[in-house]
Design an enzyme around this catalytic site. Structure first.
Site, PDB file in Angstrom:
ATOM      1  N   GLU A 206      56.156  64.783  58.818  1.00  0.00           N
ATOM      2  CA  GLU A 206      54.763  65.180  58.534  1.00  0.00           C
ATOM      3  C   GLU A 206      54.485  66.579  59.078  1.00  0.00           C
ATOM      4  O   GLU A 206      53.571  66.783  59.898  1.00  0.00           O
ATOM      5  CB  GLU A 206      53.771  64.132  59.086  1.00  0.00           C
ATOM      6  CG  GLU A 206      53.955  62.783  58.412  1.00  0.00           C
ATOM      7  CD  GLU A 206      52.812  61.792  58.590  1.00  0.00           C
ATOM      8  OE1 GLU A 206      51.938  62.026  59.436  1.00  0.00           O
ATOM      9  OE2 GLU A 206      52.811  60.778  57.867  1.00  0.00           O
ATOM     10  N   GLU A 325      57.621  56.524  54.549  1.00  0.00           N
ATOM     11  CA  GLU A 325      56.684  55.616  55.242  1.00  0.00           C
ATOM     12  C   GLU A 325      55.736  55.079  54.187  1.00  0.00           C
ATOM     13  O   GLU A 325      55.154  55.864  53.430  1.00  0.00           O
ATOM     14  CB  GLU A 325      55.889  56.359  56.323  1.00  0.00           C
ATOM     15  CG  GLU A 325      56.750  56.847  57.471  1.00  0.00           C
ATOM     16  CD  GLU A 325      55.945  57.540  58.586  1.00  0.00           C
ATOM     17  OE1 GLU A 325      54.734  57.269  58.724  1.00  0.00           O
ATOM     18  OE2 GLU A 325      56.543  58.361  59.298  1.00  0.00           O
TER      19      GLU A 325
HETATM   20  O1  AHR Z   1      53.466  55.109  61.210  1.00  0.00           O
HETATM   21  C1  AHR Z   1      52.458  55.648  62.006  1.00  0.00           C
HETATM   22  C2  AHR Z   1      52.300  57.143  61.799  1.00  0.00           C
HETATM   23  O2  AHR Z   1      51.907  57.389  60.486  1.00  0.00           O
HETATM   24  C3  AHR Z   1      53.559  57.965  61.938  1.00  0.00           C
HETATM   25  O3  AHR Z   1      53.821  58.306  63.252  1.00  0.00           O
HETATM   26  C4  AHR Z   1      53.255  59.175  61.132  1.00  0.00           C
HETATM   27  O4  AHR Z   1      54.411  59.742  60.556  1.00  0.00           O
HETATM   28  C5  AHR Z   1      52.272  58.686  60.089  1.00  0.00           C
HETATM   29  O5  AHR Z   1      51.141  59.453  60.030  1.00  0.00           O
END
Ligand code: AHR
Length: 530
Positions: A206, A325
């Site tokens: 990110e 994610e």
């Molecule tokens: O999964 C929780 C958080 O979500 C992670 O640390 C980040 O990559 C995303 O914003």
């Protein structure tokens, strides 16, 4: 209520119709199903890579400490410090790839602090997830050991935001150089003479936010700089994953890719897509659950459109698209986080339905994806395991665990297209959609087996689905289902097996199957075909 067909009638007809496989066709006239689909078993989308079912573990709340890791001196049953129940359950599930150590944490993590004798490792404040102190007792060697125990391929997210190219380069050498360099010898002295052979390396996480607040061209510049020093050692070539956007942000992807110009392209490109919800996990009503699940068509759209953007830079499709994610992110009550760690989120029937919608999308878009990691593996967000922290002995398989189990049979098969009727198309892609699709279906085939997964994401309509088979004849079949009439039902420490997979009726004829899907259910049908 089941439209036009009571559950008992359906069960009776279903049982009778399974016999139809061995009787002349047309003997059993089943009532018309209210949803119809055609499974094109003679056509191909692409390989269902096992990596679509991968996971993510961050130093966040009780995911690592208290979830996977309890330490070798813990009274909780453990294998070399890893929670034994977690290891057993994850082995059973099969974890193709496990990503670590973050998340946001990755860009504040310095790998050297997690090697060497544990008591001498520095204690550090986890600035991202509540300023609690970590003792670094879970580091590189422990992560690799966990991966070996559960059979997962390791995926490291390297620190770009507060790290340096040399830090990542050294981490790669430490892990992968066979022997004879100072770093390889240090690894051996720390107990691992064999190289770890780590293939997957994320270049930051990110970078548009917690990874350093970069602009897309700045993030592309960092990728160029870090990639330049990431070398192959001992026959393991690092597979470098560049940082893509949150959601379907075309501007980010264009900016990032344009800035790479003629330099090395990433091997993988990662997007993150969370489906948020305004309610506490156990407080969803039918309408609010529907509004959350209605977002999934946008996840599919993001995969299709981000892939198309990448194809513009890489027509041969060498860059693998990662959904690094994903999952549902509910409003998490403060008391749950205080008791069990940050972002500790209960998985319910709604979460399992969400998992089913996501996993169906990955099958349908199998030709466009390389890897998908649900967030996260234990305790945090849409986890497959839930524990009660460092002190607690409980380890529960969540509804999401069972949804993944229902899709396991697709791994390594070839996804085939499923055509659905106009009124149940993939869903409403509008950001203002309030209802998920009426039904979501995917199928895959290998040899004499055809696997069909079906999700009814609607909260108040039981449905009957008929899938005609094209290019295959069914000989016999069996179905399993995950369902509870309460969409907030979940597995708890007191009732760990409230929602699990059960056998389910499916009517099988040589050229079709029929199945009843109660509201909020996920089912998988496995067919022996000729
Ligand atoms: O999964 C929780 C958080 O979500 C992670 O640390 C980040 O990559 C995303 O914003």
């Amino acid at each position: 209520m089941t439209a036009g067909f009571t559950r008992r009638q359906f069960a009776r007809a279903g049982a009778a119709a399974s016999l139809a496989a061995i009787l002349p066709r047309g003997v059993f006239a089943l009532p018309t199903a209210n949803h119809k689909a055609i499974i094109r078993a003679d056509d191909t989308i692409g390989l269902v890579r096992p990596e679509f079912h991968s996971h993510f573990s961050e130093h966040l709340g009780s995911c690592v400490y208290g979830g996977l890791w309890v330490g070798p001196k813990s009274p909780i049953q453990n294998v070399e410090g890893f929670r034994k129940a977690a290891v057993d359950y994850l082995k059973e599930l099969g974890v193709p790839v496990l990503r670590w150590p973050g998340g946001c944490y990755a860009d504040d993590y310095h790998w050297r602090e997690g090697i060497g004798p544990a008591p001498r490792r520095p204690k550090r404040v986890n600035v991202w997830w509540g300023n609690y102190v970590e003792d670094n007792s879970f580091g590189t060697h422990e992560f690799i050991r966990l991966c070996r125990l559960i059979g997962a391929e390791p995926y490291f997210a390297a620190n770009v935001g507060s790290g340096s190219p040399s830090e990542m380069r050294d981490w790669i050498e430490y892990c992968n150089f066979p022997s004879g360099s100072a770093l390889a010898d240090e690894r051996a002295a720390n107990g691992s003479p064999e190289p770890f052979r780590v293939k997957y390396w994320g270049v930051g996480n990110e970078l548009w936010g917690c990874g350093g607040n970069f602009r897309p061209d700045g993030a592309g510049g960092e990728f160029r700089r870090f990639a330049n020093f990431a070398r192959a050692f001992g026959g393991t070539t690092p597979f470098l994953i560049g940082c893509g956007p949150s959601g379907n942000d075309a501007k980010w992807t264009r900016g990032f890719m344009d800035s790479l110009a003629s330099s090395r392209l990433p091997d993988g490109y990662s997007i993150h897509y969370y489906v948020n919800g305004d309610h506490a996990p156990l407080e969803y009503a039918p309408e609010t659950a529907m509004a959350q699940l209605a977002v999934f068509p946008q996840v599919e759209q993001a995969i299709v459109e981000q892939r198309a953007l990448l194809d513009g830079y890489d027509p041969a499709r060498k860059i693998g698209l990662f959904l690094d994610e994903w999952g549902v992110w509910d409003r998490i009550p403060q008391k749950d986080q205080e008791r069990n760690g940050a972002l500790w989120q209960q998985s319910t029937v709604r979460s399992a339905v969400a998992a089913g919608l996501g996993l169906n999308i990955f099958n349908r878009q199998a030709d466009k994806l390389y890897m998908c990691n649900i967030a996260q593996i234990a305790n945090v967000l849409q986890s497959v395991l839930m524990t009660d922290g460092l002190e607690g002995k409980n380890c529960v398989r969540t509804t999401t665990y069972y949804a993944f189990m229902l899709f396991k049979a697709h791994r390594g098969k070839t996804a085939v297209p499923v055509d659905v009727g106009a009124r149940m198309l993939a869903g409403d892609f509008s950001p203002n959609a309030v209802l998920p699709p009426e039904v979501s279906i995917s199928a895959s085939r290998s040899g004499s087996e055809l696997v069909v997964s079906l999700v009814n994401p609607r909260a108040s309509e039981d449905i009957e689905v008929e899938c005609k088979l094209r290019g295959a004849k069914a000989k016999q079949g069996r179905a399993q289902i995950l369902h509870d009439s309460d969409l907030n039902a979940c597995n708890t420490f007191d009732h760990p097996d409230r929602v699990t997979i059960r056998p389910h009726e499916v009517a099988v004829e040589p050229d079709r199957i029929r199945i009843m899907l109660p509201a909020m259910s996920v089912a998988t049908v496995t067919l022996d075909i000729a």
